[in-house]
Design an enzyme around this catalytic site. Structure first.
Site, PDB file in Angstrom:
ATOM      1  CE  LYS A  51      -4.039  -2.016   0.236  1.00  0.00           C
ATOM      2  NZ  LYS A  51      -5.001  -1.953  -0.877  1.00  0.00           N
ATOM      3  CG  ASP A  75      -4.114  -0.623  -4.126  1.00  0.00           C
ATOM      4  OD1 ASP A  75      -4.559   0.451  -4.575  1.00  0.00           O
ATOM      5  OD2 ASP A  75      -4.845  -1.576  -3.811  1.00  0.00           O
ATOM      6  CD  GLU A  86      -4.672  -2.513  -7.389  1.00  0.00           C
ATOM      7  OE1 GLU A  86      -5.718  -2.838  -6.796  1.00  0.00           O
ATOM      8  OE2 GLU A  86      -3.683  -3.276  -7.478  1.00  0.00           O
ATOM      9  CD  GLU A 103      -9.749  -2.215  -5.610  1.00  0.00           C
ATOM     10  OE1 GLU A 103     -10.205  -2.122  -4.455  1.00  0.00           O
ATOM     11  OE2 GLU A 103      -8.565  -2.503  -5.865  1.00  0.00           O
ATOM     12  CG  ASP A 142     -14.017  -8.128  -6.781  1.00  0.00           C
ATOM     13  OD1 ASP A 142     -14.661  -9.195  -6.864  1.00  0.00           O
ATOM     14  OD2 ASP A 142     -13.567  -7.692  -5.705  1.00  0.00           O
ATOM     15  CG  HIS A 153     -10.111  -6.187  -5.947  1.00  0.00           C
ATOM     16  ND1 HIS A 153     -11.331  -6.251  -5.304  1.00  0.00           N
ATOM     17  CD2 HIS A 153      -9.258  -5.568  -5.079  1.00  0.00           C
ATOM     18  CE1 HIS A 153     -11.222  -5.699  -4.105  1.00  0.00           C
ATOM     19  NE2 HIS A 153      -9.977  -5.280  -3.954  1.00  0.00           N
TER      20      HIS A 153
END
Length: 362
Positions: A168, A197, A223, A249, A272, A299
């Protein structure tokens, strides 16, 4: 095949053994699992599910219990395309996203599971079959971890057999993000697949600046740098930032993905299956990406998505999510040398511990 006879929805709150954190959702202590079991007149069953990160699960379960059954009762369960469109248009005015599409996704997954079980095939073979060994990465969720704790989490994932890692970013200061990515790159070594992300944290200009600052660390992708509604912003970041972009996602339909892909706004489309409309939509999105020569990733819901990517010649990485559902699944995901192995059991092969889940019913 006989018609659909019963539809049973479940709503469960799953506590997390480790608190998760990212730049927009904050700390996540539990997630909601919403299941659906469809049975036909012969007693054959298909199972589907969707999830939230802690809110709105009741709305999804309510749609599955109140709205959808009358739309599909007695319809032939094999007609997945017809049923998908019937639900989409039946709930269109109050839908086109949100809880409605999550409910539709769960129903569609259950119907494909039922279809594959009746055919005696694993889902990935029913969908065409390409390669059951799917490259897989560990989706670490720990924005608030210290660098030392982040590296310990990474070592734990490496010990489990992962050969690609996502971390992250999106902390209050860019320098902190860069230092953490630099530490991860040094720890993992050159060439090791590393993704970052941002969970929609930045403005376009902040994202361009971040992408340029992270460029030396050879990210596989950056991301969700900004909000999903800004397609032109994603295109600018991709063009000016010099780092591949993964996104999707938070997109809820084939047509939203079309806008991104045709607009040059994404390098790795990332549907997703539990919120893009189910198996039916996921496979169309993957084929659309293939037509544009783009690799598709995923995802969440790795136990189902491994089948979908195993049927896609343009698959890239499967995300192994950190929501801990494995405690309630008979056969958790199998990982070998960095590859997730699509099961050979009929259907998607996800068998829930219904007794254990019952204790967590909402």
């Amino acid at each position: 095949m006989t018609g659909i006879k019963t539809i049973e929805a479940g709503h469960f709150r799953i506590p997390l053994s480790v608190i998760l954190s990212d730049s927009t959702h904050g700390q996540i202590t539990a997630f909601e699992l919403i299941t659906v079991r469809i049975r036909d007149g012969d007693g054959a069953e298909g199972v589907g599910y969707t999830y939230t990160v802690g809110r709105n699960g009741g709305a999804v379960a309510d749609i599955l219990r109140r709205e959808i059954p009358e739309l599909i009762a007695r319809r032939d369960a094999a007609d997945t395309e017809a049923i998908w469109h019937h639900i989409w248009w039946g709930l269109h005015y109050g839908g086109r996203g949100g809880p409605v599409v999550l409910a539709l996704s769960a129903i569609d997954i259950a119907l494909w599971d039922l279809k594959a079980r009746r055919a005696g095939l694993p889902l990935w073979r029913l969908l065409g079959g390409f390669d059951p060994r799917v490259p897989c990465y560990a989706g670490g969720i720990g924005l608030d971890l210290s660098v030392e704790a982040l590296l310990r989490q990474t070592d734990d994932n490496l010990a489990k057999g992962f050969r690609a890692i996502k971390m992250k970013v999106g902390r209050p200061d860019l320098a902190s993000d860069v230092a953490r990515v630099a530490a991860m790159r040094k720890h993992l070594g050159e060439g090791f697949p590393l993704m970052a992300d941002a969970n929609m944290k930045w403005t376009v200009e902040e994202a361009v600046r971040a992408a340029r600052a992270l460029q030396p660390y050879d990210l596989t992708w950056l991301e969700e740098p900004i909000i999903p509604d800004d397609v032109a912003g994603h295109a600018r970041i991709l063009a000016a930032g010099g780092v591949p972009i993964a996104a999707g996602e938070n997109l809820r339909s084939l047509w939203e993905f079309k806008t991104y892909i045709a607009g040059g706004a994404v390098s790795y489309p990332e549907p997703d299956v539990t919120n893009c409309g189910g198996v039916t939509s996921f496979m169309k999105i993957a084929r659309l990406a293939e037509a544009f020569n783009l690799p598709v990733t995923s995802h969440g819901a790795h136990d189902i998505t491994v089948h979908l990517l195993a049927a896609c010649p343009n698959r890239s990485y499967l995300e192994a999510h950190g929501f801990g559902l494995d405690r309630y699944i008979e056969h958790p995901l199998v990982l070998e040398e960095g590859k997730a192995i699509a099961p050979t059991r009929a259907g998607h092969g996800v068998n829930f511990d219904w007794t254990g889940l019952a204790k967590l019913a909402v």
